[in-house]
Design a protein around this motif. Structure first.
Motif, PDB file in Angstrom:
ATOM      1  N   CYS A  28       0.865  -1.146   0.028  1.00  0.00           N
ATOM      2  CA  CYS A  28      -0.072   0.013  -0.083  1.00  0.00           C
ATOM      3  C   CYS A  28       0.939   1.254  -0.130  1.00  0.00           C
ATOM      4  O   CYS A  28       0.528   2.070  -0.584  1.00  0.00           O
ATOM      5  N   ASP A  29       1.935   1.255   0.775  1.00  0.00           N
ATOM      6  CA  ASP A  29       2.843   2.449   0.896  1.00  0.00           C
ATOM      7  C   ASP A  29       3.725   2.484  -0.290  1.00  0.00           C
ATOM      8  O   ASP A  29       3.922   3.712  -0.572  1.00  0.00           O
ATOM      9  N   ARG A  30       3.995   1.579  -0.993  1.00  0.00           N
ATOM     10  CA  ARG A  30       4.810   1.495  -2.265  1.00  0.00           C
ATOM     11  C   ARG A  30       4.154   1.980  -3.499  1.00  0.00           C
ATOM     12  O   ARG A  30       4.542   2.889  -4.436  1.00  0.00           O
ATOM     13  N   PHE A  31       2.935   1.350  -3.746  1.00  0.00           N
ATOM     14  CA  PHE A  31       2.204   1.293  -4.814  1.00  0.00           C
ATOM     15  C   PHE A  31       1.021   2.290  -4.716  1.00  0.00           C
ATOM     16  O   PHE A  31       0.542   2.565  -5.919  1.00  0.00           O
ATOM     17  N   GLY A  32       0.526   2.314  -3.678  1.00  0.00           N
ATOM     18  CA  GLY A  32      -0.449   3.327  -3.463  1.00  0.00           C
ATOM     19  C   GLY A  32      -1.831   2.538  -3.150  1.00  0.00           C
ATOM     20  O   GLY A  32      -1.895   1.352  -3.154  1.00  0.00           O
TER      21      GLY A  32
ATOM     22  N   ARG B  68      -4.784   2.715  -4.243  1.00  0.00           N
ATOM     23  CA  ARG B  68      -5.608   2.482  -5.407  1.00  0.00           C
ATOM     24  C   ARG B  68      -5.177   0.980  -6.044  1.00  0.00           C
ATOM     25  O   ARG B  68      -6.035   0.076  -6.503  1.00  0.00           O
ATOM     26  N   LYS B  69      -4.013   0.839  -6.516  1.00  0.00           N
ATOM     27  CA  LYS B  69      -3.322  -0.244  -7.080  1.00  0.00           C
ATOM     28  C   LYS B  69      -3.380  -1.396  -6.120  1.00  0.00           C
ATOM     29  O   LYS B  69      -3.779  -2.549  -6.732  1.00  0.00           O
ATOM     30  N   ALA B  70      -3.208  -1.353  -4.913  1.00  0.00           N
ATOM     31  CA  ALA B  70      -3.663  -2.362  -3.984  1.00  0.00           C
ATOM     32  C   ALA B  70      -4.925  -2.788  -4.154  1.00  0.00           C
ATOM     33  O   ALA B  70      -5.228  -4.226  -3.780  1.00  0.00           O
ATOM     34  N   LEU B  71      -6.001  -2.069  -4.160  1.00  0.00           N
ATOM     35  CA  LEU B  71      -7.309  -2.469  -4.251  1.00  0.00           C
ATOM     36  C   LEU B  71      -7.451  -3.341  -5.408  1.00  0.00           C
ATOM     37  O   LEU B  71      -7.979  -4.490  -5.658  1.00  0.00           O
ATOM     38  N   ILE B  72      -6.860  -3.010  -6.638  1.00  0.00           N
ATOM     39  CA  ILE B  72      -7.073  -3.706  -8.050  1.00  0.00           C
ATOM     40  C   ILE B  72      -6.464  -4.934  -7.769  1.00  0.00           C
ATOM     41  O   ILE B  72      -6.875  -6.133  -8.181  1.00  0.00           O
ATOM     42  N   ALA B  73      -5.174  -5.080  -7.220  1.00  0.00           N
ATOM     43  CA  ALA B  73      -4.389  -6.409  -7.103  1.00  0.00           C
ATOM     44  C   ALA B  73      -5.179  -7.197  -6.207  1.00  0.00           C
ATOM     45  O   ALA B  73      -5.403  -8.491  -6.590  1.00  0.00           O
ATOM     46  N   SER B  74      -5.658  -6.919  -5.012  1.00  0.00           N
ATOM     47  CA  SER B  74      -6.477  -7.641  -4.176  1.00  0.00           C
ATOM     48  C   SER B  74      -7.646  -8.048  -4.854  1.00  0.00           C
ATOM     49  O   SER B  74      -8.126  -9.257  -4.479  1.00  0.00           O
ATOM     50  N   ALA B  75      -8.309  -7.214  -5.448  1.00  0.00           N
ATOM     51  CA  ALA B  75      -9.749  -7.531  -5.985  1.00  0.00           C
ATOM     52  C   ALA B  75      -9.537  -8.826  -6.980  1.00  0.00           C
ATOM     53  O   ALA B  75     -10.390  -9.655  -7.353  1.00  0.00           O
ATOM     54  N   THR B  76      -8.446  -8.766  -7.684  1.00  0.00           N
ATOM     55  CA  THR B  76      -8.123  -9.675  -8.785  1.00  0.00           C
ATOM     56  C   THR B  76      -7.681 -11.147  -7.922  1.00  0.00           C
ATOM     57  O   THR B  76      -8.361 -11.900  -8.665  1.00  0.00           O
ATOM     58  N   ILE B  77      -7.051 -10.976  -6.949  1.00  0.00           N
ATOM     59  CA  ILE B  77      -6.885 -12.395  -6.326  1.00  0.00           C
ATOM     60  C   ILE B  77      -8.193 -12.850  -5.706  1.00  0.00           C
ATOM     61  O   ILE B  77      -8.428 -14.108  -5.869  1.00  0.00           O
ATOM     62  N   ILE B  78      -8.905 -12.037  -5.303  1.00  0.00           N
ATOM     63  CA  ILE B  78     -10.214 -12.593  -4.781  1.00  0.00           C
ATOM     64  C   ILE B  78     -11.080 -13.196  -5.802  1.00  0.00           C
ATOM     65  O   ILE B  78     -11.768 -14.306  -5.611  1.00  0.00           O
TER      66      ILE B  78
ATOM     67  N   ALA C 185      -6.299  -1.590   2.172  1.00  0.00           N
ATOM     68  CA  ALA C 185      -6.054  -0.468   1.274  1.00  0.00           C
ATOM     69  C   ALA C 185      -7.379   0.232   1.367  1.00  0.00           C
ATOM     70  O   ALA C 185      -7.334   1.514   1.384  1.00  0.00           O
ATOM     71  N   ALA C 186      -8.618  -0.370   1.429  1.00  0.00           N
ATOM     72  CA  ALA C 186      -9.918   0.296   1.249  1.00  0.00           C
ATOM     73  C   ALA C 186      -9.963   1.165   2.305  1.00  0.00           C
ATOM     74  O   ALA C 186     -10.500   2.626   2.185  1.00  0.00           O
ATOM     75  N   PRO C 187      -9.944   0.962   3.661  1.00  0.00           N
ATOM     76  CA  PRO C 187     -10.272   2.031   4.628  1.00  0.00           C
ATOM     77  C   PRO C 187      -9.203   2.918   4.724  1.00  0.00           C
ATOM     78  O   PRO C 187      -9.428   4.261   4.877  1.00  0.00           O
ATOM     79  N   LEU C 188      -7.840   2.755   4.319  1.00  0.00           N
ATOM     80  CA  LEU C 188      -6.920   3.845   4.240  1.00  0.00           C
ATOM     81  C   LEU C 188      -7.317   4.722   3.019  1.00  0.00           C
ATOM     82  O   LEU C 188      -7.369   5.826   3.509  1.00  0.00           O
TER      83      LEU C 188
END
Length: 447
Positions: free
Chosen positions: A44-48, A50-60, A93-96
């Protein structure tokens, strides 16, 4: 999982899992979270955010496909573990993003609504399984499993419309992007609005202080029984048919969602400690009554396990509704909001990961032990939660700091004493002085 456990076709597909097997099928998701948590804050701190949300949703989405197509128990377990792996990054990522992107006076209600909307997922799952139990083949549980991916698909589709956190942008030297974002969304396009300069300077000042001062780079409130093992509770008080269980589950989720959102919308009207204390005390009283009613019902059963006290059974249902009310007004509303409020930017992602870590550990214990405890100890098992909620009440009373009424995240540093060591000032003045700036601007603007 609460809904699936009530489906006869799901039970048949996985050989009627007993308490220990149910514990594993539920807890494995949190094991997946544990494996993911060490990477969440750094990502989250390195890539931001929003990108963390996309990556996590893809895994889900990948995990959902695996669960929906599971042919055996190991495959189902693997899917649940992968689901937890992606979920950990998502719930970091989402609440942050929400609390750092929101207009200061909207931040707490929005994060509280975010957490309360867990009930929207529970509501969907409960009513989907209430409808799908009528299907007389594997699709009775495969359809609910696959529909889990709907929210992640929506999330990926809408992430292109979401802005990045202005605090994260400033932290990676993209200050002009942060300024443009604040002008557009916090000042209605007015570049001269004092809110923009005040917010931006407070973010900078807080980041400077954190950089100079850094030395290094609840889930046991009893809600776990209702959230994950309602089937076993209903079995214990005589409500054993799948249509009755799925209907009760569906109605309880409506209640939890309504109460959670209602209190989220008015969260700024109450002090944080007041909500937490009322919530915890109410949960304690409710659970004590629940324990007593369970004891009455179990002691009224005959030798064959029949003939339980119907008044006690209905009383259990009523007190579960009462418990849901008290849980929602404090823990359900603020358990994510409060940690994010008290953590400075440099520690916010890591602190949220730590919060998620302890939640995952508690849930693993609860999800594995709860079905065994209910099956083996009956009403006596509820005493464990009576004692633990009492401990929570004591901790809240003596250790929770009041953060209600602050203008923004940076001002909380003033409450918690997170100024420059020794009261030293930065070249632009102390954080404590700047923490009052935006509050004054907001007061004038609203006036």
């Amino acid at each position: 999982m609460n809904g699936l456990q009530s489906l006869d076709m799901w039970k048949a597909s996985f050989h009627n899992p007993g308490p220990s097997e149910l514990g594993l099928l539920n807890a494995i998701q949190n094991v997946g979270q544990l494996l993911s948590l060490p990477f969440c804050a750094g990502y989250c701190d390195r890539f931001g955010r929003r990108k963390a949300l996309i990556a996590s949703a893809t895994i889900i989405l990948a995990a959902v496909g695996l669960q929906g197509g599971a042919q055996n128990t190991p495959m189902f377990i693997l899917a649940r573990g992968l689901l937890g792996f992606g979920l950990a990054l998502n719930i970091t990522a989402a609440p942050l993003l929400i609390i750092e992107l929101a207009y200061p006076s909207h931040a707490a209600p929005l994060v509280s609504i975010y957490n309360s909307l867990w009930g929207l997922g529970a509501l969907s799952a409960a009513w989907i399984t209430y409808g799908s139990f009528r299907i007389s083949n594997d699709w009775a549980w495969r359809i609910p499993s696959l529909l889990q991916g709907t929210s992640s698909a929506i999330q990926i589709g809408l992430c292109s419309l979401i802005e990045e956190s202005p605090r994260w942008l400033v932290s990676v030297d993209r200050t002009e992007e942060a300024r443009a974002l604040l002008i557009k969304y916090h000042a209605n396009g007015d570049a001269n609005d004092p809110v923009v300069a005040s917010e931006l300077e407070e973010i900078r000042a807080a980041l400077r202080v954190e950089a100079s001062s850094q030395k290094t780079t609840s889930q046991w409130s009893g809600n776990g029984l209702v959230s994950y093992y309602l089937t076993l509770i209903l079995d214990s008080i005589g409500y054993k048919t799948q249509d009755t269980q799925t209907f009760i589950n569906a109605m309880l989720t409506i209640w939890g969602l309504v109460v959670g959102i209602a209190f989220s919308l008015v969260v700024n009207r109450f002090k944080r400690r007041t909500l937490f204390l009322t919530s915890t005390a109410g949960c304690l009283v409710s659970y004590g009554i629940w324990t007593g009613l369970e004891a009455v019902y179990e002691n009224s059963l005959d030798a064959d396990g029949n003939g339980g006290d119907e008044v006690a059974a209905r009383g259990v249902l009523a007190v579960i509704v009462l418990f849901g009310f008290f849980y929602a007004i404090g823990w359900g509303t603020l358990q994510v909001t409060y940690p994010l409020e008290i953590l400075p930017f440099g520690l916010r992602a890591r602190g949220l990961v730590l919060y998620n870590l302890f939640c995952a550990l508690a849930l693993i214990f609860n999800q594995y032990v709860n079905p065994i405890g209910i099956a083996d100890a009956g009403w006596k098992f509820y005493i464990v939660y009576d004692v633990w909620i009492l401990v929570e009440l004591i901790v809240v009373y003596f250790f929770f700091v009041e953060t209600g009424g602050t203008a923004n995240l940076e001002q909380v540093a003033k409450i918690l004493g997170a100024e420059d060591e020794g009261g030293a000032e930065s070249k632009d003045g102390s954080v404590a002085e700047k923490a009052t700036t935006i509050e004054n601007v907001m007061d004038k603007k609203h006036a």
